[in-house]
Design a protein around this motif. Structure first.
Motif, PDB file in Angstrom:
ATOM      1  N   GLY A   1       0.793  -1.137   0.039  1.00  0.00           N
ATOM      2  CA  GLY A   1       0.202   0.039  -0.017  1.00  0.00           C
ATOM      3  C   GLY A   1       0.738   1.257  -0.030  1.00  0.00           C
ATOM      4  O   GLY A   1       2.070   0.955   0.016  1.00  0.00           O
ATOM      5  N   THR A   2      -0.025   2.389   0.073  1.00  0.00           N
ATOM      6  CA  THR A   2       0.779   3.413   0.203  1.00  0.00           C
ATOM      7  C   THR A   2       0.453   4.474   1.232  1.00  0.00           C
ATOM      8  O   THR A   2      -0.736   4.515   1.527  1.00  0.00           O
ATOM      9  CB  THR A   2       0.483   4.596  -1.172  1.00  0.00           C
TER      10      THR A   2
ATOM     11  N   VAL B   1       5.491   3.875  -0.381  1.00  0.00           N
ATOM     12  CA  VAL B   1       5.067   2.583  -0.711  1.00  0.00           C
ATOM     13  C   VAL B   1       5.485   1.553   0.266  1.00  0.00           C
ATOM     14  O   VAL B   1       7.096   1.405   0.376  1.00  0.00           O
ATOM     15  CB  VAL B   1       5.416   2.139  -2.200  1.00  0.00           C
ATOM     16  N   TYR B   2       5.100   0.633   0.851  1.00  0.00           N
ATOM     17  CA  TYR B   2       5.398  -0.539   1.746  1.00  0.00           C
ATOM     18  C   TYR B   2       5.035  -1.962   1.054  1.00  0.00           C
ATOM     19  O   TYR B   2       3.848  -1.805   0.239  1.00  0.00           O
ATOM     20  CB  TYR B   2       4.883  -0.257   3.127  1.00  0.00           C
ATOM     21  N   SER B   3       5.684  -2.898   1.238  1.00  0.00           N
ATOM     22  CA  SER B   3       5.371  -4.114   0.748  1.00  0.00           C
ATOM     23  C   SER B   3       6.089  -5.267   1.444  1.00  0.00           C
ATOM     24  O   SER B   3       7.540  -5.191   1.701  1.00  0.00           O
ATOM     25  CB  SER B   3       5.707  -4.310  -0.922  1.00  0.00           C
TER      26      SER B   3
ATOM     27  N   THR C   1      -3.819  -4.938  -0.890  1.00  0.00           N
ATOM     28  CA  THR C   1      -3.569  -3.708  -0.639  1.00  0.00           C
ATOM     29  C   THR C   1      -4.350  -2.859   0.461  1.00  0.00           C
ATOM     30  O   THR C   1      -5.542  -2.938   0.308  1.00  0.00           O
ATOM     31  CB  THR C   1      -3.740  -2.867  -2.210  1.00  0.00           C
ATOM     32  N   ARG C   2      -3.595  -1.997   1.164  1.00  0.00           N
ATOM     33  CA  ARG C   2      -4.164  -1.191   2.216  1.00  0.00           C
ATOM     34  C   ARG C   2      -3.429   0.137   2.547  1.00  0.00           C
ATOM     35  O   ARG C   2      -2.191  -0.080   2.637  1.00  0.00           O
ATOM     36  CB  ARG C   2      -4.180  -1.979   3.659  1.00  0.00           C
ATOM     37  N   ASN C   3      -4.013   1.016   1.988  1.00  0.00           N
ATOM     38  CA  ASN C   3      -3.392   2.399   1.949  1.00  0.00           C
ATOM     39  C   ASN C   3      -3.526   3.167   3.435  1.00  0.00           C
ATOM     40  O   ASN C   3      -4.768   2.841   4.076  1.00  0.00           O
ATOM     41  CB  ASN C   3      -4.007   3.214   0.784  1.00  0.00           C
TER      42      ASN C   3
ATOM     43  N   PRO D   1       3.248  11.705  -0.460  1.00  0.00           N
ATOM     44  CA  PRO D   1       3.807  10.315   0.138  1.00  0.00           C
ATOM     45  C   PRO D   1       4.840  10.408   1.288  1.00  0.00           C
ATOM     46  O   PRO D   1       5.529  11.327   1.506  1.00  0.00           O
ATOM     47  CB  PRO D   1       4.612   9.636  -1.099  1.00  0.00           C
ATOM     48  N   LEU D   2       4.670   9.460   2.447  1.00  0.00           N
ATOM     49  CA  LEU D   2       5.604   9.253   3.428  1.00  0.00           C
ATOM     50  C   LEU D   2       6.481   8.265   3.444  1.00  0.00           C
ATOM     51  O   LEU D   2       6.350   7.228   3.189  1.00  0.00           O
ATOM     52  CB  LEU D   2       4.969   9.705   4.662  1.00  0.00           C
ATOM     53  N   SER D   3       7.849   8.400   3.752  1.00  0.00           N
ATOM     54  CA  SER D   3       8.788   7.610   3.808  1.00  0.00           C
ATOM     55  C   SER D   3       8.992   7.168   5.163  1.00  0.00           C
ATOM     56  O   SER D   3       8.886   7.973   6.138  1.00  0.00           O
ATOM     57  CB  SER D   3      10.163   7.923   2.989  1.00  0.00           C
ATOM     58  N   GLY D   4       9.538   5.825   5.520  1.00  0.00           N
ATOM     59  CA  GLY D   4       9.933   5.520   6.846  1.00  0.00           C
ATOM     60  C   GLY D   4       8.780   5.231   7.672  1.00  0.00           C
ATOM     61  O   GLY D   4       9.035   4.980   8.893  1.00  0.00           O
TER      62      GLY D   4
END
Length: 720
Positions: A612-613, A643-645, A683-685, A622-625
């Motif tokens: 998801g994002t 994006v994470y996965s 997918t879950r944002n 978008p946010l990192s970390g």
């Protein structure tokens, strides 16, 4: 001569907590610079011998504390129940590795060699003196590569032995050999990070764990949460003598962020040969307690670290207790149970510790360890014995000059003074555990030890292996389901590691040498349908092409341990790592990592992917970390694109998104339910919400994770 090195370890951008006042933010930023070692700092040089490495160079000798004197009364376990505060790192991939050759190294006095019992059991009537069926041995998958050692990215060993150790995870393989580690792609063997000095990982923590790089590492994988646990000891520290430096990954990615802990294991004594295992209620460790000078072996001890808190990066405690003495002798060479199956032990079940008995070779010692945490943690031991035989491997040359480590013959140009250490009187890492379910539960543990083989000249060693079983009780003594000595010829086999797949099949790896066989890496195994007490044909994992020469100053030490582990996803593929030499010499060891599996083993259901994002609200940037964590502990972090996965065993879980370094700890949705299907993608944002609106002319604002206008707006995540 003491050497000093300057190591740069900043590489971390601390993100502010926007709900705090600016004064607190600036103060926190300054503290973070110290905690994360943003500037250069001197690191003391260390060189270790004994059950750790012998180093090429000279180094600073550790100073003994008051209990170096054997007359000082022993004070018992160190049970300081105050929580240890962790530090969360930036992703490891962003940290500059400390070159292994520049790592600190401290010379330690070699601990006294612990003598095994002297009684003999006569011939082993369960010894297997034939090669076994080729059909019963695991087959190579074709994946094999050089690990940390000569042959990897210009690595040049500076110590001996390598303490070869590694573990396979959902996507990666992590190997940590004594004082250096690396991360590999488990499917291709491609190098992802390193090789780096072990204390690279602990630079953000500062203090003893950042300054020491003393080795005896263990890489563990928590299959219940999909996390990595890396640890090494630090000895000769001040004011507290022995520490265990423990890192728990914040996600499935070994190159991602980590939670770092510095546990004092004993303020005055030397805790040697630590071995760790994963259990639902804690991370367990066994260790040998010597006085600080290493001249007196005092006791065996079990340690438990607070797993639940460590997975969350929260302050965590430890409890300790000494193991029972038998015949007024301390237990030696003990191992804690280490969970391999996706099915956990029965709820609340005590962990296992097994050791060779210090008074007789007719028994192994069993300890069940039960921990309760809560406000007043307790640790309870139920200690019994297992009626089964073992003995010590022979030492062929056996001289005082080589501290009785010149044991395993090698071909010329090696001479008897070059013979190798046989690592006797200890169960060899790991004590691998599986729960196969049922009512009552069918639990299996497998272990091995180096023993004396059949009659030969010169004498030779063999591998005695065991499968223990238990049926779910927390105070019961595991029973021997099968046990035998693998001794198909007169070659010397030693330093084994054993594991079991989901179908009850077993793989056993080890070193082999003789007057005509250069030390190399070998493997055998058995199908669950084979006759009990038997193993299949031997296969060569990687042949050695050089012998170790004591004349180089490398001594007689070899390996210290090796590691057989099982792929947590398919539950069928074994990964084995051990030592070999490419050429004659010393301080020139290589290691190999190779995978094997039984063709009859059908892979467990594939894990699914949660992705998801994560964006900032209201900007939508978008946010990192940001770390997304499931209720089973599995977690992943967002990349620069938000994006994470990550992989997760099939099932239904609740999810949450948070970032301890930001004030964006409120997520929408807050705790959604996600269902993971085998080989599927879910997918879950998430949208992250902050609470403050701070702006200060003297502070540079980086809101690249927000709306990019250079000021802090309400509900926006930003960096100072």
């Amino acid at each position: 001569m003491k050497k000093n090195y300057s190591t740069r370890s900043g590489f971390i951008k601390r993100r502010i907590l926007l709900g705090f006042s600016l004064l607190l933010l600036l103060g926190g930023a300054l503290l973070a610079l110290f905690a994360f070692g943003a500037g250069s700092k001197p690191i003391s040089s260390t060189v270790r011998s004994g059950d750790g490495p012998i180093f090429k160079g000279s180094g600073e000798r550790i100073q003994a504390t008051s209990q170096a004197d054997a007359t000082v009364p022993y004070r018992g376990p160190h049970n300081d129940l105050r929580p240890v505060n962790p530090v969360r790192t930036a992703p490891l991939r962003l940290m500059q590795p400390i070159p292994p050759e520049l790592a600190p190294a401290r010379f330690e006095l070699e601990p006294v060699r612990v003598k095994p019992p002297t009684n003999t059991n006569g011939p082993d009537h369960t010894a297997q003196t034939f090669a076994g069926s080729p059909l019963a041995a695991p087959a190579a998958t074709g994946l094999s590569w050089d690990g940390v050692g000569v042959g990897l990215a210009g690595f040049a060993p500076s110590s001996n032995p390598p303490d070869t150790n590694g573990r396979v995870g959902s996507k990666q393989y992590v190997q940590w050999n004594n004082t250096s580690f690396a991360v590999f792609n488990k499917t291709t063997g491609a190098l992802l990070y390193g090789p780096a000095a072990g204390n690279t990982l602990f630079q953000p923590l500062g203090g003893t764990c950042a300054q020491h790089n003393d080795g005896d590492p263990v890489v563990s994988y928590d299959i219940l949460s999909g996390r990595w646990i890396l640890s090494q000891f630090a000895v000769g520290a001040s004011p507290d003598f022995s520490h265990q430096c423990v890192a728990v990954s914040a996600t499935e990615d070994a190159t991602g962020p980590w939670y770092l802990y510095d546990f004092v294991t004993d303020p005055v004594n030397f805790i040697d040969y630590p071995k760790t295992g994963v259990w639902p209620d804690g991370y367990y460790m066994t260790g040998r307690v010597f006085n600080a000078a290493g001249t007196v072996y005092i006791n065996g001890r079990v340690f438990v670290f607070e797993r639940d808190k460590m997975l969350q990066g929260l302050p965590a405690r430890q409890v300790q207790k000494d193991l029972k003495r038998y015949g007024n002798k301390p237990q030696n060479g003990m191992l804690p149970s280490d969970l391999d199956s996706l099915m956990p032990p029965p709820a609340g079940e005590a962990a296992f510790v097994i050791a060779p008995d210090p008074a007789t070779t007719n028994k192994l010692d069993s300890t069940r360890v039960k921990v309760t945490w809560g406000a007043n943690p307790t640790i309870t031991l139920t200690q019994t014995q297992i009626p089964v035989t073992w003995d010590s491997a022979p030492c062929v040359n056996d001289t005082d000059a080589n501290n009785h480590r010149d044991c395993v013959p090698q071909p010329a140009p090696a001479t008897p003074t070059d013979y190798l250490d046989n690592l006797d009187f200890r169960l060899m890492y790991r004590l691998a555990y599986r729960n196969f379910g049922g009512d009552p539960a069918q639990e299996s543990l497998v272990a091995n030890i180096s023993v004396t083989g059949g009659p030969s000249k010169p004498k030779h060693g063999a591998i005695r292996w065991y499968e223990f079983r238990n049926s779910g009780g927390s105070t019961t003594t595991p029973t021997v389901f099968q046990a035998s000595t693998y001794d198909p010829d007169s070659a010397y086999r030693w330093m084994g590691s054993i594991a079991m797949d989901k179908d009850h099949n077993i793989a056993l790896g080890y070193s082999k040498s003789s007057l005509s066989i250069i030390p190399g890496i070998y493997l055998t195994g058995r199908l669950s349908t084979d006759a009990v007490n038997t193993l299949g044909a031997e296969t060569t994992v990687f042949p050695g092409s050089g012998v170790q020469l004591n004349s180089t100053g490398a001594g007689n030490r070899w390996g210290d341990y090796s590691a057989m582990t099982v792929d947590p996803v398919d539950q069928c593929t074994f990964y084995y790592t051990n030592e070999y030499l490419k050429t004659n010499g010393g301080f020139n060891w290589s290691t190999r990592i190779a995978s094997y599996r039984f063709p009859s083993c059908t892979s467990a259901p594939a894990w699914g992917t949660l992705t998801g994002t994560v964006t900032s609200s209201p900007s939508g940037a978008p946010l990192s970390g940001v770390i997304v964590t499931l209720s089973n502990g599995y977690a992943g972090a967002t990349n620069a694109s938000g994006v994470y996965s990550f992989l997760v065993p099939p099932g239904t879980y609740t999810a949450k998104a948070a970032d301890a370094d930001r004030n964006c700890t409120s997520a929408s949705p807050a705790n959604p339910t996600v269902t993971i299907t085998s080989s599927g993608t879910t997918t879950r944002n998430f949208r992250m919400v902050g609470t403050s609106n701070l702006e200060e002319d003297s502070v540079a604002i980086d809101d690249s994770a927000g709306n990019h206008n250079g000021i802090i707006n309400s509900n926006e995540c930003a960096n100072l």
